[in-house]
Design an enzyme around this catalytic site. Structure first.
Site, PDB file in Angstrom:
ATOM      1  N   GLY A 147       0.860  -1.187   0.000  1.00 46.82           N
ATOM      2  CA  GLY A 147       0.000   0.000   0.000  1.00 46.82           C
ATOM      3  C   GLY A 147       0.888   1.225   0.000  1.00 46.82           C
ATOM      4  N   SER A 148       1.257   1.669   1.220  1.00 46.74           N
ATOM      5  CA  SER A 148       2.186   2.803   1.324  1.00 46.74           C
ATOM      6  C   SER A 148       3.561   2.427   0.771  1.00 46.74           C
ATOM      7  CB  SER A 148       2.335   3.225   2.792  1.00 46.74           C
ATOM      8  OG  SER A 148       1.118   3.757   3.266  1.00 46.74           O
ATOM      9  N   ILE A 174      -9.115  -1.257  -5.770  1.00 47.35           N
ATOM     10  CA  ILE A 174      -8.993  -0.515  -7.028  1.00 47.35           C
ATOM     11  C   ILE A 174     -10.293   0.228  -7.348  1.00 47.35           C
ATOM     12  CG2 ILE A 174      -8.498  -0.684  -9.503  1.00 47.35           C
ATOM     13  CD1 ILE A 174      -6.078  -1.295  -7.572  1.00 47.35           C
ATOM     14  N   THR A 175     -10.189   1.554  -7.341  1.00 45.56           N
ATOM     15  CA  THR A 175     -11.329   2.413  -7.693  1.00 45.56           C
ATOM     16  C   THR A 175     -11.694   2.170  -9.157  1.00 45.56           C
ATOM     17  OG1 THR A 175     -10.535   4.077  -6.142  1.00 45.56           O
ATOM     18  CG2 THR A 175     -12.112   4.818  -7.812  1.00 45.56           C
ATOM     19  N   GLN A 177     -22.052  17.671  14.533  1.00 43.98           N
ATOM     20  CA  GLN A 177     -22.291  18.217  15.877  1.00 43.98           C
ATOM     21  C   GLN A 177     -23.250  19.412  15.824  1.00 43.98           C
ATOM     22  OE1 GLN A 177     -21.047  16.566  18.350  1.00 43.98           O
ATOM     23  NE2 GLN A 177     -21.712  17.874  20.033  1.00 43.98           N
ATOM     24  N   GLU A 203      -4.565   7.357  -2.453  1.00 45.67           N
ATOM     25  CA  GLU A 203      -3.543   8.125  -3.186  1.00 45.67           C
ATOM     26  C   GLU A 203      -2.440   8.650  -2.249  1.00 45.67           C
ATOM     27  OE1 GLU A 203      -4.566  10.288  -6.604  1.00 45.67           O
ATOM     28  OE2 GLU A 203      -6.441   9.206  -6.885  1.00 45.67           O
TER      29      GLU A 203
HETATM   30  N1  CAA Z   1       8.626  11.650  -9.244  1.00 48.71           N
HETATM   31  C1  CAA Z   1       9.578  10.916  -9.836  1.00 48.71           C
HETATM   32  N2  CAA Z   1      10.284   9.976  -9.212  1.00 48.71           N
HETATM   33  C2  CAA Z   1      10.019   9.772  -7.903  1.00 48.71           C
HETATM   34  C3  CAA Z   1       9.036  10.488  -7.215  1.00 48.71           C
HETATM   35  C4  CAA Z   1       8.322  11.473  -7.940  1.00 48.71           C
HETATM   36  N3  CAA Z   1       7.369  12.192  -7.377  1.00 48.71           N
HETATM   37  N4  CAA Z   1       8.984  10.056  -5.946  1.00 48.71           N
HETATM   38  C5  CAA Z   1       9.909   9.098  -5.828  1.00 48.71           C
HETATM   39  N5  CAA Z   1      10.521   8.924  -7.033  1.00 48.71           N
HETATM   40  C6  CAA Z   1      11.626   8.007  -7.342  1.00 48.71           C
HETATM   41  C7  CAA Z   1      12.806   8.288  -6.430  1.00 48.71           C
HETATM   42  O1  CAA Z   1      13.633   9.299  -6.960  1.00 48.71           O
HETATM   43  C8  CAA Z   1      13.494   6.970  -6.401  1.00 48.71           C
HETATM   44  O2  CAA Z   1      14.248   6.773  -7.562  1.00 48.71           O
HETATM   45  P1  CAA Z   1      15.872   6.625  -7.483  1.00 48.71           P
HETATM   46  O3  CAA Z   1      16.127   5.421  -6.626  1.00 48.71           O
HETATM   47  O4  CAA Z   1      16.262   6.460  -8.902  1.00 48.71           O
HETATM   48  O5  CAA Z   1      16.363   7.885  -6.859  1.00 48.71           O
HETATM   49  C9  CAA Z   1      12.331   5.987  -6.479  1.00 48.71           C
HETATM   50  O6  CAA Z   1      11.242   6.686  -7.027  1.00 48.71           O
HETATM   51  C10 CAA Z   1      11.956   5.400  -5.147  1.00 48.71           C
HETATM   52  O7  CAA Z   1      11.622   6.495  -4.322  1.00 48.71           O
HETATM   53  P2  CAA Z   1      11.849   6.465  -2.770  1.00 48.71           P
HETATM   54  O8  CAA Z   1      13.240   6.019  -2.452  1.00 48.71           O
HETATM   55  O9  CAA Z   1      11.420   7.792  -2.245  1.00 48.71           O
HETATM   56  O10 CAA Z   1      10.831   5.316  -2.361  1.00 48.71           O
HETATM   57  P3  CAA Z   1      10.275   4.880  -0.972  1.00 48.71           P
HETATM   58  O11 CAA Z   1      10.208   3.412  -0.946  1.00 48.71           O
HETATM   59  O12 CAA Z   1      10.984   5.595   0.130  1.00 48.71           O
HETATM   60  O13 CAA Z   1       8.725   5.384  -1.050  1.00 48.71           O
HETATM   61  C11 CAA Z   1       6.846   6.835  -1.033  1.00 48.71           C
HETATM   62  C12 CAA Z   1       8.322   6.662  -1.300  1.00 48.71           C
HETATM   63  C13 CAA Z   1       6.627   8.332  -1.147  1.00 48.71           C
HETATM   64  C14 CAA Z   1       6.436   6.369   0.340  1.00 48.71           C
HETATM   65  C15 CAA Z   1       6.059   6.077  -2.139  1.00 48.71           C
HETATM   66  O14 CAA Z   1       6.226   4.693  -2.039  1.00 48.71           O
HETATM   67  C16 CAA Z   1       4.578   6.398  -2.102  1.00 48.71           C
HETATM   68  O15 CAA Z   1       4.142   7.422  -2.615  1.00 48.71           O
HETATM   69  N6  CAA Z   1       3.764   5.496  -1.493  1.00 48.71           N
HETATM   70  C17 CAA Z   1       2.298   5.662  -1.493  1.00 48.71           C
HETATM   71  C18 CAA Z   1       1.708   5.025  -2.691  1.00 48.71           C
HETATM   72  C19 CAA Z   1       0.335   5.555  -2.993  1.00 48.71           C
HETATM   73  O16 CAA Z   1       0.094   6.773  -3.018  1.00 48.71           O
HETATM   74  N7  CAA Z   1      -0.583   4.661  -3.274  1.00 48.71           N
HETATM   75  C20 CAA Z   1      -1.902   5.061  -3.665  1.00 48.71           C
HETATM   76  C21 CAA Z   1      -2.494   4.007  -4.516  1.00 48.71           C
HETATM   77  S1  CAA Z   1      -3.360   4.630  -5.893  1.00 48.71           S
HETATM   78  C22 CAA Z   1      -4.907   5.042  -5.350  1.00 48.71           C
HETATM   79  O17 CAA Z   1      -5.193   5.137  -4.182  1.00 48.71           O
HETATM   80  C23 CAA Z   1      -5.824   5.365  -6.462  1.00 48.71           C
HETATM   81  C24 CAA Z   1      -7.252   5.192  -6.225  1.00 48.71           C
HETATM   82  O18 CAA Z   1      -7.836   4.226  -6.633  1.00 48.71           O
HETATM   83  C25 CAA Z   1      -8.040   6.305  -5.600  1.00 48.71           C
END
Ligand code: CAA
Length: 406
Positions: free
Chosen positions: A157-158, A183-184, A362, A389
């Site tokens: 997820g996260s 999945i929406t 409330q 998201e």
């Molecule tokens: N743009 C481009 N690249 C990015 C980026 C961005 N905004 N954010 C991260 N990256 C890249 C990083 O640069 C890194 O690449 P390199 O190794 O080449 O430098 C790579 O991605 C991995 O990034 P992190 O090291 O930051 O990764 P992390 O494991 O620490 O995780 C996180 C970062 C922000 C927690 C990410 O995993 C995240 O956003 N998690 C949440 C996922 C999410 O939002 N899920 C929602 C599901 S979709 C949904 O809900 C839709 C629906 O149906 C309503």
């Protein structure tokens, strides 16, 4: 519509989203005529088409099928896509305004609008090739079909880099296996953007995004989730068992899938922030109207300071959330970095939505606890904006990394 009209900051591109508020040369909060027209059209649609059945759809967990068809016909499902690909060519400010109005009334409908516009259409338009745009983007932008964005998994997820779904390279196609969760539009979509691991040794650089069509052999839609809120929206798990996805359905270069997901979610978070803003402002408007009608101790409850102060806090927080949403939208329209701004807008607006809806119940007292008065539904709907998201905790990861980088 010209991108960036209205809410136009005279902005110096080299300053970060954090710094610019202190270094603005000027501000313009005026909306353009086109932006006002889009907002008003969304407001009319929400009031006249979505409102009448919203309580029943929530109770019956019924997807707003006909209402979404009409939303598509009006151009709201692909509103930011270029007209060349069947979209409305509008800016992100207009999108925020429309999302707020639709979400005031029906967050189950607005999440369809948000996912289709921000996660599916935007991703395809930015990163798809010409053939993919003609084949998949055009019908999505016209609202003839809807799309889904498939990143989350039972154990990812996260921690989105931990994809267990695999897309094994078989030459002219990928063999897709795995499960996606929550999945929406899972059951109603026709086009699915699916993230999957092709080369585990490469970690997140081995993830691809594949365009999967409903009906591909081996693709099974699981049962609909029975949810606390946004009960009209269509949320499913999806199963892929040896699904053959043609190579030409990969978006971008090999290994681009995780970057694709992150970049796309950056804009998606503006959509969900605007949804949260709309849920909050919808609840606030109901509480304000009710407080002027309801009498206690010889006067309208709005004249009691206990209620008036609640309304003051709601109005202040909503205005702050709206400005964060519009700022993130403006940055996106200016092609400046908006990752931090969209995370700030989402975390703040979703927390405002939660606080405001609880207070709106409330203010309504006992009436607020029954379905007829709408605020209990808005309170249930608000919760998901702190989760999907990217949870509030994930937004704080994004923001704090930006803050620490300076
Ligand atoms: N743009 C481009 N690249 C990015 C980026 C961005 N905004 N954010 C991260 N990256 C890249 C990083 O640069 C890194 O690449 P390199 O190794 O080449 O430098 C790579 O991605 C991995 O990034 P992190 O090291 O930051 O990764 P992390 O494991 O620490 O995780 C996180 C970062 C922000 C927690 C990410 O995993 C995240 O956003 N998690 C949440 C996922 C999410 O939002 N899920 C929602 C599901 S979709 C949904 O809900 C839709 C629906 O149906 C309503």
């Amino acid at each position: 519509m010209v991108a960036g009209e209205g809410i136009g900051y005279f902005y110096r591109p080299h300053f970060s989203a954090m710094q610019d508020t202190a270094t603005l040369a000027g501000l313009n909060f005026e909306l353009s005529e086109e932006q006002i027209a889009v907002r008003d059209a969304a407001r009319d649609f929400a009031q006249n088409v979505l409102k009448p059945g919203v309580i029943d759809r929530d109770r019956e967990q019924r997807f707003p099928k006909e209402e979404i068809r009409q939303l598509g016909e009006l151009g709201f499902l692909g509103m930011m896509v270029s007209p060349e690909y069947g979209g409305g060519g509008m800016d992100t400010i207009s999108y925020v305004l429309a999302m707020e109005e639709i979400s005031k009334i029906d967050a189950s409908a607005s999440v369809v609008m948000s996912v289709n516009n921000s996660l599916v259409c935007w991703g395809l338009e930015q990163f798809g090739n010409e053939e993919q745009k003609r084949k998949y983007l055009v019908p999505l932008a016209k609202g003839e079909v809807i799309g889904a964005f498939c990143l989350s998994e039972p154990e990812a997820g996260s921690d989105a880099t931990s994809q267990r779904t695999t897309a094994i390279d078989k030459g002219d196609h990928y063999l897709l296996n795995g499960t996606k969760n929550w999945i929406t539009n899972g059951g109603t979509a026709s086009t699915y953007l699916v993230m999957a691991q092709t080369d585990a040794a490469k970690g997140h650089k081995g993830i691809n995004c594949l365009i999967v069509e409903k009906g591909m052999p081996g693709f099974v839609v699981g049962p609909k989730e029975d949810k606390l809120g946004i009960r009209g929206s269509d949320t499913h798990s999806l199963m892929f068992q040896d699904v053959k996805v043609p190579k030409e359905n990969r978006i971008g270069a090999d290994g681009f899938g995780f970057t694709f997901a992150m970049k796309t979610l950056g804009g998606g978070r503006i959509g969900i922030a605007s949804q949260a803003l709309g849920i909050a402002s919808g609840a606030y408007e109901l509480a304000l109207a009710y407080s002027k009608e309801r009498k206690a101790f010889g006067k309208a409850i709005s004249e009691h300071q206990a209620i008036a102060f609640k309304l003051a806090d709601m109005a202040t927080e909503i205005e702050a959330a709206r400005l964060l949403c519009l700022k993130a939208a403006w940055l996106k329209d200016q092609h400046l970095n908006y990752d931090q701004a969209s995370a700030m807008a989402k975390v703040f607006a979703s927390e405002v939505a939660m606080r405001t809806t609880v207070e709106a119940v409330q203010v309504h007292g006992g009436y607020g606890y029954v379905k007829e008065y709408h605020v209990e539904r808005l309170m249930r709907d608000a919760k998901i904006t702190q989760i999907y998201e990217g949870t509030s905790e994930v937004q704080r990861i994004v923001i704090s990394r930006g803050v620490l980088k300076g």
